[in-house]
Motif scaffolding. Structure first.
Motif, PDB file in Angstrom:
ATOM      1  N   UNK A 273     -67.648  -5.264  43.264  1.00  0.00           N
ATOM      2  CA  UNK A 273     -66.233  -5.214  42.905  1.00  0.00           C
ATOM      3  C   UNK A 273     -65.960  -6.374  41.947  1.00  0.00           C
ATOM      4  N   UNK A 274     -65.702  -6.058  40.676  1.00  0.00           N
ATOM      5  CA  UNK A 274     -65.569  -7.082  39.643  1.00  0.00           C
ATOM      6  C   UNK A 274     -64.115  -7.536  39.522  1.00  0.00           C
ATOM      7  N   UNK A 275     -63.908  -8.858  39.583  1.00  0.00           N
ATOM      8  CA  UNK A 275     -62.569  -9.437  39.414  1.00  0.00           C
ATOM      9  C   UNK A 275     -62.360  -9.961  38.001  1.00  0.00           C
ATOM     10  N   UNK A 276     -63.352 -10.658  37.442  1.00  0.00           N
ATOM     11  CA  UNK A 276     -63.293 -11.205  36.085  1.00  0.00           C
ATOM     12  C   UNK A 276     -64.636 -10.968  35.426  1.00  0.00           C
ATOM     13  N   UNK A 277     -64.615 -10.520  34.167  1.00  0.00           N
ATOM     14  CA  UNK A 277     -65.852 -10.275  33.424  1.00  0.00           C
ATOM     15  C   UNK A 277     -65.603 -10.636  31.959  1.00  0.00           C
TER      16      UNK A 277
ATOM     17  N   UNK B  48     -69.736 -16.283  33.648  1.00  0.00           N
ATOM     18  CA  UNK B  48     -68.848 -15.489  32.812  1.00  0.00           C
ATOM     19  C   UNK B  48     -68.018 -14.479  33.616  1.00  0.00           C
ATOM     20  N   UNK B  49     -68.132 -14.527  34.928  1.00  0.00           N
ATOM     21  CA  UNK B  49     -67.353 -13.588  35.721  1.00  0.00           C
ATOM     22  C   UNK B  49     -67.546 -13.831  37.201  1.00  0.00           C
TER      23      UNK B  49
ATOM     24  N   UNK C  97     -68.782 -13.187  48.090  1.00  0.00           N
ATOM     25  CA  UNK C  97     -68.411 -13.638  46.760  1.00  0.00           C
ATOM     26  C   UNK C  97     -69.654 -13.831  45.896  1.00  0.00           C
ATOM     27  N   UNK C  98     -69.507 -13.555  44.605  1.00  0.00           N
ATOM     28  CA  UNK C  98     -70.632 -13.694  43.683  1.00  0.00           C
ATOM     29  C   UNK C  98     -70.115 -14.103  42.311  1.00  0.00           C
ATOM     30  N   UNK C  99     -70.938 -14.823  41.577  1.00  0.00           N
ATOM     31  CA  UNK C  99     -70.608 -15.277  40.228  1.00  0.00           C
ATOM     32  C   UNK C  99     -71.569 -14.627  39.242  1.00  0.00           C
TER      33      UNK C  99
ATOM     34  N   UNK D 184     -60.920 -17.538  36.368  1.00  0.00           N
ATOM     35  CA  UNK D 184     -59.610 -16.886  36.439  1.00  0.00           C
ATOM     36  C   UNK D 184     -58.690 -17.336  35.308  1.00  0.00           C
ATOM     37  N   UNK D 185     -58.956 -18.518  34.755  1.00  0.00           N
ATOM     38  CA  UNK D 185     -58.196 -19.014  33.597  1.00  0.00           C
ATOM     39  C   UNK D 185     -58.765 -18.479  32.288  1.00  0.00           C
TER      40      UNK D 185
END
Length: 227
Positions: free
Chosen positions: A5-9, A170-171, A179-181, A127-128
């Motif tokens: 589930x991608x929040x930021x990419x 980058x996401x 949670x994952x980066x 997130x910024x």
């Protein structure tokens, strides 16, 4: 297959993943790609120039890795040209012959800020809309192939302090409830998912030891003579 589930990419801000080859230049690639990502349009910046200036400032030879403090100072005071200004050298050069071309083109500088090396801080910066330079220790899971580019170690796998590496976050998102980066590596498009990988919190949490974000651009013309 895992559920991602991608929040930021932020991958759309970067071009194809690049390859550092056998040289100890991962931090130069991470910093250069993070720098290029905050500029308008994707035009890769010279990793060779950034690495040279960081090593020059720290008094380190080209066959050792760069220090984060020296790399950030080099971006701020020396800047870097586009990749074609000083293309990356495939092999480690001799220290005596390692010097930039006479003309490298326009230099682009960038201010930076050290970030708290925690997943919480990395996610806040993402997130910024800011990519994050991440320094971490590695372990076996980082080298194992996964079709989705997921790096998630078994519970008994420990960080290896002698294996240190720099990537660009980058996401972020959630993978199977964890949670994952999302990071961009510098081992070419054959690593992970076209050069990107998802580091789970179980992997990144105990391995991250430094991080930084790049801020506003700066005029480095007053320092260009130092090149």
């Amino acid at each position: 297959m895992s559920n991602i589930s991608v929040s930021v990419d932020l991958r759309a801000c970067l071009g194809p993943a690049r390859n550092q080859g056998p040289r100890p230049t991962c931090l130069a690639f991470a910093a250069s790609d993070a720098h290029a990502a905050v500029r308008a349009g994707w035009r890769p910046l010279s990793c060779e120039y950034a690495f040279y200036q960081a090593q020059r400032r720290a008094g380190r030879p080209p066959n050792t890795g760069a220090l984060l403090s020296a790399m950030l100072e080099a971006l701020r005071k020396d800047g870097q040209p586009e990749e074609n200004g000083w293309p990356y050298l495939a092999a480690t050069p001799a220290n005596s012959s390692w010097t930039p071309p006479t003309e490298v083109g326009q230099l682009f500088g960038r201010n930076s800020m050290l970030a708290t090396h925690s997943i919480d801080q990395v996610i806040q910066e993402l997130d910024r809309g800011r990519a994050v330079i991440v320094l971490m220790m590695l372990s076996r899971a980082f080298y194992q192939r996964n079709p989705q580019g997921i790096i998630d170690p078994p519970p008994d796998e420990q960080p290896e302090p002698e294996r240190r590496h720099a990537v660009v976050a980058v996401g972020h998102g959630i993978i199977d409830g964890q949670r994952a980066v999302l990071v961009r590596n510098s081992w070419g498009p054959s690593w992970g998912d076209a050069g990107y990988g998802w580091l789970t919190e179980r992997f990144l949490g105990p391995r991250i030891y430094a991080a930084a974000t790049l801020l506003e651009d700066v005029d480095v013309s007053a320092h260009s003579a130092a090149a």
